[in-house]
Design a protein around this motif. Sequence first.
Motif, PDB file in Angstrom:
ATOM      1  N   ASP A   1      26.712 -23.678   9.299  1.00 38.40           N
ATOM      2  CA  ASP A   1      26.869 -22.322   9.801  1.00 38.40           C
ATOM      3  C   ASP A   1      25.924 -22.226  10.991  1.00 38.40           C
TER       4      ASP A   1
ATOM      5  N   ARG B   1      23.994 -19.636  13.948  1.00 33.59           N
ATOM      6  CA  ARG B   1      23.610 -18.318  14.471  1.00 33.59           C
ATOM      7  C   ARG B   1      23.372 -18.516  15.964  1.00 33.59           C
TER       8      ARG B   1
ATOM      9  N   GLU C   1      22.044 -16.545  19.185  1.00 34.16           N
ATOM     10  CA  GLU C   1      21.255 -15.351  19.483  1.00 34.16           C
ATOM     11  C   GLU C   1      20.866 -15.300  20.957  1.00 34.16           C
TER      12      GLU C   1
ATOM     13  N   TYR D   1      23.364 -11.169  18.496  1.00 26.65           N
ATOM     14  CA  TYR D   1      23.747 -12.452  17.918  1.00 26.65           C
ATOM     15  C   TYR D   1      25.155 -12.405  17.345  1.00 26.65           C
TER      16      TYR D   1
ATOM     17  N   ILE E   1      27.405 -14.909  14.205  1.00 27.62           N
ATOM     18  CA  ILE E   1      27.351 -15.987  13.216  1.00 27.62           C
ATOM     19  C   ILE E   1      28.679 -16.725  13.258  1.00 27.62           C
TER      20      ILE E   1
ATOM     21  N   GLN F   1      30.892 -19.291  10.960  1.00 26.94           N
ATOM     22  CA  GLN F   1      31.074 -19.937   9.658  1.00 26.94           C
ATOM     23  C   GLN F   1      32.437 -20.607   9.686  1.00 26.94           C
TER      24      GLN F   1
ATOM     25  N   GLN G   1      22.199 -23.218  10.479  1.00 23.38           N
ATOM     26  CA  GLN G   1      21.771 -22.565   9.244  1.00 23.38           C
ATOM     27  C   GLN G   1      22.288 -23.394   8.070  1.00 23.38           C
TER      28      GLN G   1
END
Length: 119
Positions: free
Chosen positions: A11, A13, A15, A33, A35, A37, A96
């Motif tokens: 995953d 992120r 930002e 940001y 995300i 997935q 992540q």
Amino acid sequence: MSQDDAFQLYDLRVEVVCPPGERILCGAKPGDYFILQGEMMYLPPNQGISIYSLSAVLPLLPAKQRITHKNDWMTTDALIACPDPNCPSQLKITRQGIRTFSHAETTVVPLQQNTNTQT
């Protein structure tokens, strides 16, 4: 999902990083940001991202999702410049958790029976 068709992706992120006191031209704010997935991108409510900033980072995301060698630059490099040469903002990609996917659930193309064959 069977274990023999499983694969893993990070995953991510992504930002916005902005130098303090600098004029930002792309509409970003420090800390904005999204995300990633798998193939799904999630933004917080009421937050957007410039399509131009997204175009700068988008080609790198599938490679950043994959497990890479510790010496590979894709493992270590994380800051992407805003494509506007007059805008000092950057997008920081952070890996992540790792998520497991099934080949059969992500494509209709079957796996090759002979695992020694690479295409």
